[in-house]
Structure formats: C-alpha cells, structure tokens
Design a protein around this motif. Structure first.
Motif, PDB file in Angstrom:
ATOM      1  N   ALA A  63     -38.417 -37.622  20.985  1.00  0.00           N
ATOM      2  CA  ALA A  63     -37.332 -37.827  20.021  1.00  0.00           C
ATOM      3  C   ALA A  63     -36.134 -36.949  20.368  1.00  0.00           C
ATOM      4  N   ARG A  64     -36.416 -35.733  20.820  1.00  0.00           N
ATOM      5  CA  ARG A  64     -35.330 -34.829  21.202  1.00  0.00           C
ATOM      6  C   ARG A  64     -34.613 -35.337  22.452  1.00  0.00           C
ATOM      7  N   LEU A  65     -35.371 -35.808  23.415  1.00  0.00           N
ATOM      8  CA  LEU A  65     -34.783 -36.277  24.666  1.00  0.00           C
ATOM      9  C   LEU A  65     -34.004 -37.579  24.494  1.00  0.00           C
ATOM     10  N   LEU A  66     -34.360 -38.353  23.474  1.00  0.00           N
ATOM     11  CA  LEU A  66     -33.689 -39.632  23.231  1.00  0.00           C
ATOM     12  C   LEU A  66     -32.516 -39.522  22.260  1.00  0.00           C
ATOM     13  N   ALA A  67     -32.303 -38.349  21.685  1.00  0.00           N
ATOM     14  CA  ALA A  67     -31.225 -38.172  20.700  1.00  0.00           C
ATOM     15  C   ALA A  67     -29.861 -38.427  21.347  1.00  0.00           C
ATOM     16  N   ASN A  68     -28.954 -38.981  20.572  1.00  0.00           N
ATOM     17  CA  ASN A  68     -27.624 -39.322  21.083  1.00  0.00           C
ATOM     18  C   ASN A  68     -26.836 -38.104  21.546  1.00  0.00           C
ATOM     19  N   ASP A  69     -27.080 -36.957  20.894  1.00  0.00           N
ATOM     20  CA  ASP A  69     -26.333 -35.748  21.238  1.00  0.00           C
ATOM     21  C   ASP A  69     -27.061 -34.905  22.272  1.00  0.00           C
ATOM     22  N   ASN A  70     -28.040 -35.481  22.929  1.00  0.00           N
ATOM     23  CA  ASN A  70     -28.909 -34.706  23.806  1.00  0.00           C
ATOM     24  C   ASN A  70     -28.254 -34.340  25.137  1.00  0.00           C
ATOM     25  N   TYR A  71     -28.392 -33.085  25.531  1.00  0.00           N
ATOM     26  CA  TYR A  71     -27.985 -32.639  26.856  1.00  0.00           C
ATOM     27  C   TYR A  71     -29.148 -31.910  27.530  1.00  0.00           C
ATOM     28  N   ILE A  72     -30.346 -32.053  26.957  1.00  0.00           N
ATOM     29  CA  ILE A  72     -31.542 -31.431  27.512  1.00  0.00           C
ATOM     30  C   ILE A  72     -32.150 -32.357  28.560  1.00  0.00           C
ATOM     31  N   TRP A  93     -44.995 -31.182  28.802  1.00  0.00           N
ATOM     32  CA  TRP A  93     -43.576 -31.201  29.168  1.00  0.00           C
ATOM     33  C   TRP A  93     -43.158 -32.608  29.569  1.00  0.00           C
ATOM     34  N   PHE A  94     -42.001 -33.022  29.074  1.00  0.00           N
ATOM     35  CA  PHE A  94     -41.445 -34.320  29.434  1.00  0.00           C
ATOM     36  C   PHE A  94     -39.987 -34.139  29.839  1.00  0.00           C
ATOM     37  N   TYR A  95     -39.505 -35.040  30.684  1.00  0.00           N
ATOM     38  CA  TYR A  95     -38.134 -34.924  31.173  1.00  0.00           C
ATOM     39  C   TYR A  95     -37.529 -36.306  31.389  1.00  0.00           C
ATOM     40  N   ARG A  96     -36.218 -36.305  31.632  1.00  0.00           N
ATOM     41  CA  ARG A  96     -35.495 -37.540  31.892  1.00  0.00           C
ATOM     42  C   ARG A  96     -35.152 -37.629  33.378  1.00  0.00           C
ATOM     43  N   PRO A  97     -35.897 -38.404  34.157  1.00  0.00           N
ATOM     44  CA  PRO A  97     -35.580 -38.565  35.585  1.00  0.00           C
ATOM     45  C   PRO A  97     -34.342 -39.438  35.750  1.00  0.00           C
ATOM     46  N   SER A  98     -33.932 -39.642  36.988  1.00  0.00           N
ATOM     47  CA  SER A  98     -32.725 -40.427  37.253  1.00  0.00           C
ATOM     48  C   SER A  98     -32.838 -41.858  36.736  1.00  0.00           C
ATOM     49  N   PHE A 153     -33.827 -22.344  28.934  1.00  0.00           N
ATOM     50  CA  PHE A 153     -33.861 -21.708  27.620  1.00  0.00           C
ATOM     51  C   PHE A 153     -35.321 -21.623  27.162  1.00  0.00           C
ATOM     52  N   SER A 154     -35.704 -20.504  26.574  1.00  0.00           N
ATOM     53  CA  SER A 154     -37.097 -20.384  26.119  1.00  0.00           C
ATOM     54  C   SER A 154     -37.225 -19.419  24.948  1.00  0.00           C
ATOM     55  N   VAL A 155     -38.234 -19.669  24.120  1.00  0.00           N
ATOM     56  CA  VAL A 155     -38.572 -18.774  23.006  1.00  0.00           C
ATOM     57  C   VAL A 155     -40.079 -18.534  23.049  1.00  0.00           C
ATOM     58  N   ALA A 172     -29.471 -29.344  32.568  1.00  0.00           N
ATOM     59  CA  ALA A 172     -28.699 -29.496  33.801  1.00  0.00           C
ATOM     60  C   ALA A 172     -27.335 -28.836  33.598  1.00  0.00           C
ATOM     61  N   LEU A 173     -26.987 -27.930  34.490  1.00  0.00           N
ATOM     62  CA  LEU A 173     -25.777 -27.136  34.304  1.00  0.00           C
ATOM     63  C   LEU A 173     -24.525 -27.992  34.216  1.00  0.00           C
ATOM     64  N   HIS A 174     -24.447 -29.086  34.982  1.00  0.00           N
ATOM     65  CA  HIS A 174     -23.234 -29.898  34.963  1.00  0.00           C
ATOM     66  C   HIS A 174     -23.005 -30.541  33.598  1.00  0.00           C
ATOM     67  N   GLU A 175     -24.105 -30.802  32.862  1.00  0.00           N
ATOM     68  CA  GLU A 175     -23.968 -31.377  31.523  1.00  0.00           C
ATOM     69  C   GLU A 175     -23.607 -30.302  30.501  1.00  0.00           C
ATOM     70  N   PHE A 176     -24.263 -29.171  30.596  1.00  0.00           N
ATOM     71  CA  PHE A 176     -24.007 -28.092  29.638  1.00  0.00           C
ATOM     72  C   PHE A 176     -22.629 -27.479  29.868  1.00  0.00           C
ATOM     73  N   ASP A 177     -22.214 -27.431  31.129  1.00  0.00           N
ATOM     74  CA  ASP A 177     -20.907 -26.880  31.459  1.00  0.00           C
ATOM     75  C   ASP A 177     -19.800 -27.671  30.766  1.00  0.00           C
ATOM     76  N   GLN A 178     -19.946 -29.002  30.731  1.00  0.00           N
ATOM     77  CA  GLN A 178     -18.945 -29.825  30.058  1.00  0.00           C
ATOM     78  C   GLN A 178     -18.857 -29.482  28.578  1.00  0.00           C
ATOM     79  N   LEU A 179     -20.004 -29.243  27.959  1.00  0.00           N
ATOM     80  CA  LEU A 179     -20.047 -28.912  26.547  1.00  0.00           C
ATOM     81  C   LEU A 179     -19.365 -27.573  26.273  1.00  0.00           C
ATOM     82  N   LEU A 180     -19.665 -26.580  27.104  1.00  0.00           N
ATOM     83  CA  LEU A 180     -19.089 -25.255  26.918  1.00  0.00           C
ATOM     84  C   LEU A 180     -17.606 -25.242  27.265  1.00  0.00           C
ATOM     85  N   THR A 181     -17.236 -25.953  28.318  1.00  0.00           N
ATOM     86  CA  THR A 181     -15.848 -25.944  28.770  1.00  0.00           C
ATOM     87  C   THR A 181     -14.915 -26.592  27.754  1.00  0.00           C
TER      88      THR A 181
END
Length: 241
Positions: A63-72, A93-98, A153-155, A172-181
């Motif tokens: 659900a987190r990986l499929l969220a519209n606002d997701n950058y994970i 662990w699950f991820y979004r491949p290409s 990121f980890s807790v 992925a840094l290129h996605e998070f960088d856009q958000l921060l920039t």
C-alpha cells in the motif's frame, strides 16, 4: 544584513523539509509497531516467531509503495539474527523494479557465497541498533540490492526493550532530490542540505553537486533538521542564486 524575508524563507523551507522527514519516519514507525504487536503476542503464547509470522506486513508495504505520493523505492523490516525460529537472517522487503510491478527483494544469505549479503555490519542496521534512534545513511550506491544511488532511512524495532531489527526504506536519490530541491528553489540565496558526513544531499545551485563533500562557510546560516539523530542540516550561503 539578513532580511526578514530571508529569515522567513529559511524558516519555511526548514518546516517543509522536516515535514517530509517526519512523514517518512512516521510510516516506518508504524511498520515497526506492527512487528512489535506480533512479537509481544507470540511471546505471551511462549512461541518464537517464524518468517511466516511476518507475511501479514506485505499488505502494508505494498500500500505504501503504490501510494500516489510515493517516492520510496523499497521498504520493509530487517531482523536481528536469531530472532526467528526458522531463519537466521531474514527481511520482509518489497520494492518497485523498473517494470513497475512490486516484487519481493531476494538476497543471498549464504555465508559461504562471495555475494553473501551481510546486513549486520551495515550502518543503516547497526546505527539504530546501537543508538535506539532513527538514521539516514547515504547517498551511496546499493551494490547488493538495486544498484541505485540511494538514501537508506531506518528506525529501530524494540519489543519489551529487546532489539528485534529495523524498519527501513530505500529512496532513490534522484527522486528524493527533486522533492527536496523544490523547497530549496524557493530560497533566493544558494542553499544545500548536508548530511552528517558533510556530503550534499540536495542543492538549489549548480555550484554544488550532490554527493560531494561541502564545507560550511563561517558566514553561512546553518539549521539542523529534525529528527536531530539523522544529522542533516540546511545550509544557506550569503550568496544570491
């Protein structure tokens, strides 16, 4: 001379950045809390958890990986060796491949193999374990996992004071960088976000490159971002963009 407008810009950008980080860590803490609930319930039954007891996390993770606002790019829990009755090393662990379709992360936990994935010595696992606090590691290339340039990121997960493992997320840094920039671009002066190692995570000027080591000039304004345990700072220089 620092103007009121510049002070407001720094304050507003700091608030936006901390809100992004807070949301991300809240999601990881939610995942950690779900693990604790299971661990405590099984402990009350006198039973040690197995890998199957973590299968229920898949719905939350997807659900987190499929969220519209997701950058994970990938997320889940990674367990302390010996916590499970049926596996020494394990991660849910699950991820979004290409391809875009969510998939489970498959890693090599054979200690005799050259490609053995030993997460026990990795900072994103050891730092929360030792400090009991949230952590961000990177940017670095995830050579054993996705081969992307990422931030990890980890807790920590503690059940009745006992370290169980970590809830984590790779971004992925290129996605998070856009958000921060996007936030940094609202500032009139040059500014960048720097991690505890002194490496730039994001910047609003081509004069500063992500991943490079950057000094903090004496005239710069520095604001440490919360949570303080991640050791990130927003640095604003007295130089117009």
């Amino acid at each position: 001379m620092i103007t009121v407008e510049q002070t407001d810009e720094l304050h507003q950008c700091t608030q936006r950045l901390e809100a992004v980080l807070s949301t991300l860590f809240e999601q990881l803490n939610t995942l950690a809390a779900e693990v604790v609930t299971v661990w405590e319930a099984l402990d009350a039954e006198g039973r040690k958890p197995t890998s199957k007891d973590l299968a229920f996390l898949q719905a939350t993770i997807e659900a987190r990986l499929l969220a519209n606002d997701n950058y994970i790019h990938g997320t889940g829990v990674v367990l302390e060796p010996g916590e499970l009755a049926d596996q020494e090393l394990f991660l849910e662990w699950f991820y979004r491949p290409s391809s875009g379709k969510i998939a489970p992360m498959m890693l090599n936990f054979n200690r005799q193999s050259e490609s053995f994935y030993n997460y026990q010595g990795m900072p994103w696992f050891t730092r929360p374990k030792l400090t009991g606090e949230a952590s961000v590691e990177g940017p670095f290339v995830d050579l054993y996992g996705t081969e992307l340039y990422i931030l990890a990121f980890s807790v920590p997960i503690f059940a009745k004071g006992h370290f169980v493992g970590v809830a984590a997320a790779d971004i992925a840094l290129h996605e998070f960088d856009q958000l921060l920039t996007r936030c940094l671009l609202r500032m009139k002066n040059e500014a960048f976000i720097i991690n505890g190692e002194g490496r730039i995570v994001a910047a609003n000027s081509a004069n500063w490159f992500v991943g490079n080591i950057a000094s903090r000039p004496a005239a710069a304004r520095v604001h440490k971002l919360k949570p303080l345990s991640i050791e990130w700072s927003l640095v604003e220089l007295p130089v117009p963009r």
